[in-house]
Design an enzyme around this catalytic site. Structure first.
Site, PDB file in Angstrom:
ATOM      1  N   ASN A   1      35.645  42.470  38.983  1.00  0.00           N
ATOM      2  CA  ASN A   1      35.183  43.851  38.862  1.00  0.00           C
ATOM      3  C   ASN A   1      35.264  44.214  37.379  1.00  0.00           C
ATOM      4  OD1 ASN A   1      34.713  46.566  38.930  1.00  0.00           O
ATOM      5  ND2 ASN A   1      36.458  47.094  40.237  1.00  0.00           N
ATOM      6  N   TRP A   2      34.100  44.292  36.748  1.00  0.00           N
ATOM      7  CA  TRP A   2      34.084  44.547  35.296  1.00  0.00           C
ATOM      8  C   TRP A   2      34.373  46.008  34.963  1.00  0.00           C
ATOM      9  CZ3 TRP A   2      29.206  41.475  33.109  1.00  0.00           C
ATOM     10  CH2 TRP A   2      29.380  40.111  33.387  1.00  0.00           C
ATOM     11  N   LYS A   3      34.386  46.864  35.992  1.00  0.00           N
ATOM     12  CA  LYS A   3      34.628  48.304  35.775  1.00  0.00           C
ATOM     13  C   LYS A   3      33.744  48.816  34.631  1.00  0.00           C
ATOM     14  CE  LYS A   3      39.171  47.751  37.795  1.00  0.00           C
ATOM     15  NZ  LYS A   3      40.561  48.164  37.893  1.00  0.00           N
TER      16      LYS A   3
ATOM     17  N   HIS B   1      36.560  51.867  46.018  1.00  0.00           N
ATOM     18  CA  HIS B   1      37.576  51.483  45.037  1.00  0.00           C
ATOM     19  C   HIS B   1      38.495  52.673  44.771  1.00  0.00           C
ATOM     20  CE1 HIS B   1      39.543  50.137  41.403  1.00  0.00           C
ATOM     21  NE2 HIS B   1      39.185  48.910  41.753  1.00  0.00           N
TER      22      HIS B   1
ATOM     23  N   GLU C   1      39.742  53.804  42.190  1.00  0.00           N
ATOM     24  CA  GLU C   1      39.345  54.628  41.029  1.00  0.00           C
ATOM     25  C   GLU C   1      38.237  55.609  41.413  1.00  0.00           C
ATOM     26  OE1 GLU C   1      38.733  51.292  38.425  1.00  0.00           O
ATOM     27  OE2 GLU C   1      40.887  50.899  38.495  1.00  0.00           O
TER      28      GLU C   1
ATOM     29  N   GLU D   1      43.796  46.589  47.852  1.00  0.00           N
ATOM     30  CA  GLU D   1      44.246  46.776  46.472  1.00  0.00           C
ATOM     31  C   GLU D   1      45.300  47.874  46.412  1.00  0.00           C
ATOM     32  OE1 GLU D   1      40.907  45.296  43.629  1.00  0.00           O
ATOM     33  OE2 GLU D   1      40.640  47.431  43.961  1.00  0.00           O
TER      34      GLU D   1
ATOM     35  N   GLY E   1      45.954  47.184  37.369  1.00  0.00           N
ATOM     36  CA  GLY E   1      45.992  47.388  35.923  1.00  0.00           C
ATOM     37  C   GLY E   1      47.392  47.655  35.383  1.00  0.00           C
TER      38      GLY E   1
ATOM     39  N   SER F   1      46.191  43.171  39.610  1.00  0.00           N
ATOM     40  CA  SER F   1      46.828  42.297  38.620  1.00  0.00           C
ATOM     41  C   SER F   1      46.830  40.812  39.017  1.00  0.00           C
ATOM     42  CB  SER F   1      48.251  42.769  38.308  1.00  0.00           C
ATOM     43  OG  SER F   1      48.214  44.075  37.764  1.00  0.00           O
TER      44      SER F   1
ATOM     45  N   GLY G   1      40.239  42.630  38.288  1.00  0.00           N
ATOM     46  CA  GLY G   1      39.765  43.506  37.217  1.00  0.00           C
ATOM     47  C   GLY G   1      39.936  42.836  35.868  1.00  0.00           C
ATOM     48  N   GLY G   2      41.008  43.190  35.180  1.00  0.00           N
ATOM     49  CA  GLY G   2      41.248  42.747  33.801  1.00  0.00           C
ATOM     50  C   GLY G   2      40.998  41.260  33.557  1.00  0.00           C
TER      51      GLY G   2
HETATM   52  P1  13P Z   1      43.321  44.565  37.804  1.00  0.00           P
HETATM   53  O1  13P Z   1      43.066  43.142  38.192  1.00  0.00           O
HETATM   54  O2  13P Z   1      42.975  44.859  36.376  1.00  0.00           O
HETATM   55  O3  13P Z   1      44.696  45.010  38.198  1.00  0.00           O
HETATM   56  O4  13P Z   1      42.297  45.465  38.658  1.00  0.00           O
HETATM   57  C1  13P Z   1      42.222  45.275  40.022  1.00  0.00           C
HETATM   58  C2  13P Z   1      41.043  46.019  40.517  1.00  0.00           C
HETATM   59  O5  13P Z   1      41.027  47.239  40.537  1.00  0.00           O
HETATM   60  C3  13P Z   1      39.875  45.249  40.960  1.00  0.00           C
HETATM   61  O6  13P Z   1      38.955  46.062  41.596  1.00  0.00           O
END
Ligand code: 13P
Length: 250
Positions: A9-11, A95, A97, A167, A173, A213, A234-235
């Site tokens: 997920n590149w956000k 998600h 967020e 999640e 994050g 994470s 994500g990251g």
């Molecule tokens: P991280 O891997 O950066 O914790 O993010 C997880 C996430 O929200 C994937 O959608």
């Protein structure tokens, strides 16, 4: 057999040049035959990344959101019809967020999931509890409620096009990961919910991803859990080497 999935997920990261560079690296990489890679790309780069990765049959592209309506006067929004018309196969919905910063309720997400499925999209549906709920010991109930409100009325056929991502918000994050045992416990609960609601076949065939994470250093152990079918990352998906290691961690 349910799919093993490494989803990134590149956000809201990467400029265009960086996005193209990352997509090109994945397009040229060798991905294990039993692993499906999904790249969750910002809307503006979707088509470019899809074109670049098209030759690599193991890679699929996902949007990170879509509207609950097919069209209308909704400035700045993107509909599932638009995604379908660009041949984007997946969309991430629910998600944390989106739920937190854009007030997406379980009821709205139910409509978004329906609209996406009606347009032939596959949905990565995210659930997960905040820290306070976890501390109070109500996490199972909380996640079950999210599933109940948003997806319990889907049909068995609809469920063929759903991937669930668990999640925990406290692990997103933050560098803090759920332990493999905590992940397994929740995934098992989600699978038994699917069993109660949709029956054995759906429970057995639905991929449930862990997100929060995930890194090269912990992916193997997390993916090794019985009910964990991969990750939503994500990251660590923003860097080719680290995501490639995660792709190879099954
Ligand atoms: P991280 O891997 O950066 O914790 O993010 C997880 C996430 O929200 C994937 O959608």
């Amino acid at each position: 057999m349910r799919k093993k999935i490494a989803a990134g997920n590149w956000k809201m990261y990467k400029n265009f040049e960086e996005a193209i560079e990352l997509a090109t690296s994945f397009a040229n990489s060798e991905i294990p035959e039993d692993v499906t890679v999904i790249l969750g790309v910002p809307f503006v780069y979707l088509k470019s990344v899809a074109v670049i990765t098209a030759a690599n049959k193991r890679i699929f592209i996902s949007a990170q959101n879509s509207h609950d309506k097919n069209e209308g006067a909704y400035t700045g929004e993107v509909s599932p019809v638009m995604l379908k018309s660009m041949e984007i196969p997946f969309v991430i919905l629910g998600h944390s967020e989106r739920r937190e910063y854009y007030n997406e309720s379980p009821e709205l997400l139910k409509l978004k999931v329906r609209a996406a499925l009606d347009n032939g999209l596959k949905v990565i549906f995210c659930v997960g509890e905040p820290l306070l709920i976890r501390k109070a010991g109500n996490h199972e109930q909380y996640v079950k409620e999210q599933l109940k409100i948003s997806i319990s009325e889907l049909s068995g056929d609809d469920m063929k096009n759903i991937v669930i991502a668990y999640e925990p918000i406290w692990a997103i994050g933050t560098g803090e990961t759920a332990t493999p045992e905590q992940a397994q416990e929740m995934h098992k609960m989600i699978r038994s919910y699917l069993n109660e609601t949709f029956g054995q076949f759906v429970a057995k065939e639905t991929s449930i991803l862990y997100g929060g994470s995930v890194k090269p250093s912990n992916a193997r152990e997390i993916f090794g859990q019985e009910d964990v079918d991969g990750g939503l990352v994500g990251g660590a998906s923003l860097d080719f080497d680290s995501f490639y290691e995660i792709i190879n961690a099954f």
